[in-house]
Write a protein that holds these residues in place. Structure first.
Motif, mmCIF file in Angstrom:
data_model
loop_
_atom_site.group_PDB
_atom_site.id
_atom_site.type_symbol
_atom_site.label_atom_id
_atom_site.label_comp_id
_atom_site.label_asym_id
_atom_site.label_seq_id
_atom_site.Cartn_x
_atom_site.Cartn_y
_atom_site.Cartn_z
ATOM 1 N N PHE A 1 -17.785 11.786 -9.135
ATOM 2 C CA PHE A 1 -16.701 11.083 -9.811
ATOM 3 C C PHE A 1 -16.327 9.869 -8.979
ATOM 4 C CE2 PHE A 1 -15.708 15.627 -10.884
ATOM 5 C CZ PHE A 1 -16.058 15.558 -12.224
ATOM 6 N N VAL A 2 -15.785 8.864 -9.639
ATOM 7 C CA VAL A 2 -15.138 7.760 -8.931
ATOM 8 C C VAL A 2 -13.637 7.939 -9.142
ATOM 9 C CG1 VAL A 2 -14.853 5.279 -8.714
ATOM 10 C CG2 VAL A 2 -17.110 6.231 -9.254
ATOM 11 N N MET A 3 -12.915 8.127 -8.051
ATOM 12 C CA MET A 3 -11.473 8.296 -8.113
ATOM 13 C C MET A 3 -10.806 7.179 -7.321
ATOM 14 S SD MET A 3 -10.955 12.424 -8.059
ATOM 15 C CE MET A 3 -9.369 12.189 -8.900
ATOM 16 N N ILE A 4 -9.534 6.997 -7.566
ATOM 17 C CA ILE A 4 -8.806 5.934 -6.895
ATOM 18 C C ILE A 4 -7.596 6.510 -6.161
ATOM 19 C CG2 ILE A 4 -9.574 4.145 -8.482
ATOM 20 C CD1 ILE A 4 -6.902 4.371 -9.931
ATOM 21 N N GLU A 5 -7.123 5.766 -5.173
ATOM 22 C CA GLU A 5 -5.959 6.164 -4.383
ATOM 23 C C GLU A 5 -4.963 5.015 -4.367
ATOM 24 O OE1 GLU A 5 -4.870 7.491 0.229
ATOM 25 O OE2 GLU A 5 -6.965 7.269 -0.398
ATOM 26 N N GLN A 6 -3.723 5.304 -4.726
ATOM 27 C CA GLN A 6 -2.676 4.285 -4.682
ATOM 28 C C GLN A 6 -1.318 4.941 -4.487
ATOM 29 O OE1 GLN A 6 -2.039 2.104 -8.435
ATOM 30 N NE2 GLN A 6 -3.205 3.702 -9.490
ATOM 31 N N VAL A 7 -0.355 4.137 -4.055
ATOM 32 C CA VAL A 7 0.978 4.653 -3.758
ATOM 33 C C VAL A 7 1.772 4.807 -5.055
ATOM 34 C CG1 VAL A 7 2.015 2.359 -3.375
ATOM 35 C CG2 VAL A 7 2.978 4.379 -2.238
ATOM 36 N N ARG A 8 2.536 5.910 -5.146
ATOM 37 C CA ARG A 8 3.366 6.200 -6.315
ATOM 38 C C ARG A 8 4.766 6.564 -5.832
ATOM 39 N NH1 ARG A 8 0.966 3.918 -10.608
ATOM 40 N NH2 ARG A 8 -0.987 4.928 -11.247
ATOM 41 N N ILE A 9 5.727 5.704 -6.131
ATOM 42 C CA ILE A 9 7.077 5.884 -5.619
ATOM 43 C C ILE A 9 7.699 7.198 -6.097
ATOM 44 C CG2 ILE A 9 8.195 4.612 -7.497
ATOM 45 C CD1 ILE A 9 9.130 4.420 -3.761
ATOM 46 N N GLY A 10 7.343 7.645 -7.310
ATOM 47 C CA GLY A 10 7.918 8.871 -7.841
ATOM 48 C C GLY A 10 7.454 10.131 -7.137
ATOM 49 N N ALA A 11 6.442 10.026 -6.288
ATOM 50 C CA ALA A 11 5.927 11.196 -5.575
ATOM 51 C C ALA A 11 6.681 11.478 -4.281
ATOM 52 C CB ALA A 11 4.441 11.004 -5.263
ATOM 53 N N ILE A 12 7.507 10.542 -3.823
ATOM 54 C CA ILE A 12 8.148 10.676 -2.508
ATOM 55 C C ILE A 12 8.974 11.957 -2.358
ATOM 56 C CG2 ILE A 12 9.963 9.695 -1.035
ATOM 57 C CD1 ILE A 12 8.830 6.953 -1.593
ATOM 58 N N PRO A 13 9.809 12.337 -3.338
ATOM 59 C CA PRO A 13 10.677 13.493 -3.104
ATOM 60 C C PRO A 13 9.947 14.821 -2.886
ATOM 61 C CG PRO A 13 11.528 12.165 -4.907
ATOM 62 C CD PRO A 13 10.160 11.659 -4.606
ATOM 63 N N THR A 14 8.716 14.949 -3.402
ATOM 64 C CA THR A 14 8.057 16.264 -3.349
ATOM 65 C C THR A 14 6.691 16.251 -2.676
ATOM 66 O OG1 THR A 14 7.088 15.927 -5.555
ATOM 67 C CG2 THR A 14 9.243 17.035 -5.444
ATOM 68 N N SER A 15 6.266 15.117 -2.125
ATOM 69 C CA SER A 15 4.915 15.012 -1.572
ATOM 70 C C SER A 15 4.941 14.600 -0.111
ATOM 71 C CB SER A 15 4.088 13.996 -2.372
ATOM 72 O OG SER A 15 4.039 14.329 -3.737
ATOM 73 N N SER A 16 4.012 15.136 0.661
ATOM 74 C CA SER A 16 3.898 14.726 2.059
ATOM 75 C C SER A 16 3.374 13.302 2.168
ATOM 76 C CB SER A 16 2.984 15.685 2.821
ATOM 77 O OG SER A 16 1.684 15.711 2.240
ATOM 78 N N SER A 17 2.565 12.901 1.175
ATOM 79 C CA SER A 17 2.104 11.512 1.096
ATOM 80 C C SER A 17 2.207 11.045 -0.343
ATOM 81 C CB SER A 17 0.652 11.375 1.558
ATOM 82 O OG SER A 17 0.186 10.052 1.291
ATOM 83 N N PRO A 18 2.866 9.904 -0.592
ATOM 84 C CA PRO A 18 2.928 9.365 -1.956
ATOM 85 C C PRO A 18 1.688 8.568 -2.346
ATOM 86 C CG PRO A 18 4.274 8.034 -0.523
ATOM 87 C CD PRO A 18 3.741 9.153 0.322
ATOM 88 N N TRP A 19 0.656 8.523 -1.515
ATOM 89 C CA TRP A 19 -0.619 7.941 -1.897
ATOM 90 C C TRP A 19 -1.425 9.032 -2.591
ATOM 91 C CZ3 TRP A 19 2.235 5.654 1.732
ATOM 92 C CH2 TRP A 19 2.210 4.248 1.805
ATOM 93 N N LEU A 20 -1.610 8.886 -3.895
ATOM 94 C CA LEU A 20 -2.194 9.942 -4.708
ATOM 95 C C LEU A 20 -3.650 9.648 -5.066
ATOM 96 C CD1 LEU A 20 0.704 10.687 -7.228
ATOM 97 C CD2 LEU A 20 0.362 11.567 -4.911
ATOM 98 N N LEU A 21 -4.436 10.719 -5.177
ATOM 99 C CA LEU A 21 -5.803 10.633 -5.683
ATOM 100 C C LEU A 21 -5.744 10.780 -7.194
ATOM 101 C CD1 LEU A 21 -7.348 12.889 -2.949
ATOM 102 C CD2 LEU A 21 -7.977 10.498 -3.335
ATOM 103 N N GLU A 22 -6.257 9.766 -7.891
ATOM 104 C CA GLU A 22 -6.066 9.701 -9.340
ATOM 105 C C GLU A 22 -7.348 9.289 -10.054
ATOM 106 O OE1 GLU A 22 -1.428 8.135 -9.356
ATOM 107 O OE2 GLU A 22 -3.040 6.714 -9.750
ATOM 108 N N VAL A 23 -7.302 9.428 -11.379
ATOM 109 C CA VAL A 23 -8.304 8.803 -12.228
ATOM 110 C C VAL A 23 -7.792 7.411 -12.622
ATOM 111 C CG1 VAL A 23 -9.196 10.988 -13.089
ATOM 112 C CG2 VAL A 23 -7.323 9.873 -14.308
ATOM 113 N N VAL A 24 -8.663 6.602 -13.140
ATOM 114 C CA VAL A 24 -8.288 5.277 -13.634
ATOM 115 C C VAL A 24 -7.352 5.447 -14.831
ATOM 116 C CG1 VAL A 24 -9.175 3.225 -14.812
ATOM 117 C CG2 VAL A 24 -10.386 4.142 -12.810
ATOM 118 N N ALA A 25 -6.310 4.646 -14.908
ATOM 119 C CA ALA A 25 -5.358 4.778 -16.011
ATOM 120 C C ALA A 25 -4.690 3.445 -16.289
ATOM 121 C CB ALA A 25 -4.305 5.840 -15.698
ATOM 122 N N GLY A 26 -4.118 3.319 -17.491
ATOM 123 C CA GLY A 26 -3.414 2.096 -17.837
ATOM 124 C C GLY A 26 -2.687 2.209 -19.161
ATOM 125 N N ILE A 27 -1.707 1.344 -19.357
ATOM 126 C CA ILE A 27 -0.902 1.332 -20.572
ATOM 127 C C ILE A 27 -1.632 0.566 -21.676
ATOM 128 C CG2 ILE A 27 1.259 0.484 -21.582
ATOM 129 C CD1 ILE A 27 2.573 0.985 -18.861
#
Length: 211
Positions: free
Chosen positions: A72-98
């Motif tokens: 798979f090709v996955m991406i990593e980027q920072v997500r501000i909404g992850a801060i309260p519950t995650s040790s790192s807000p840099w998440l491993l994700e799939v490609v996504a968009g609106i």
């Protein structure tokens, strides 16, 4: 229907009465307050229900997969909404968009794969769609699997004017599934895409081989 079995989804949109709809905030996203009544399972109508709903449009998520490398090709980027519950807000994700007005979900898959990961998708397979959190937002996500050549996937991508800073990862399929069990992948779109693919891999590969 078997005797004693309850009806499933006996109601439709016709069984909700929207009494008022007020825009509370209009920016990049929109917040709307609804007042409505709905039919009750035991008959009659509910009292007036008031809910604030986050309207951000609808989106795609595409899981790029290379069947030759089984990666798979996955991406990593920072997500501000992850801060309260995650040790790192840099998440491993799939490609996504609106999905913007006038675009199809498939258009967005191709555009976002190029912008976020530098990938050219050769084929797309529609997996499913789901409501991200229907108690508070109207957003529906459309999940796709994308056929790619992962051999050159690397680097940092994203659009500067959207403040994107996205790192690309090549991930063996077995490792990605281990990461689910280890909690390293914990965002909904990525979990759903990976788990759906694990359940339907053979079907996807057979479809691609005949396209």
């Amino acid at each position: 229907m078997q005797k004693g079995q309850q009806k499933i989804q006996q109601f439709s949109v016709e069984d909700i009465k929207i009494l008022s709809k007020e825009t509370l905030y209009q920016g990049f996203f929109k917040m709307v307050k609804y007042a409505f009544k709905h039919k009750l399972f035991e008959g009659g109508w509910s009292d007036v229900v008031v809910r604030e709903v986050f309207e951000r449009g609808h989106a795609i998520a595409v899981l790029p997969y290379d069947p030759v490398l089984d990666e798979f090709v996955m991406i990593e980027q920072v997500r501000i909404g992850a801060i309260p519950t995650s040790s790192s807000p840099w998440l491993l994700e799939v490609v996504a968009g609106i999905i913007d007005e006038g675009e199809t979900p498939e258009d967005v898959c191709l555009r976002e794969a190029k912008e976020e990961a530098g990938l050219d998708i050769k084929k797309l397979h529609k997996a499913l769609s789901y409501l991200s959190s229907p108690g508070g937002t109207t957003e529906r996500l459309h999940i796709y699997i994308g056929l790619v050549d992962a051999s050159d996937a690397k680097g940092v991508h994203g659009l500067e004017y959207e403040s994107e800073d996205i790192l690309v990862h090549r991930v063996p399929s077995s490792v990605a599934l281990d990461w689910i069990n280890e909690g390293k992948i914990d965002n909904a779109a990525s979990l759903i895409a990976l788990q759906w693919f694990a359940m339907n891999k053979q079907q996807v590969l057979e479809k691609w081989s005949h396209d």
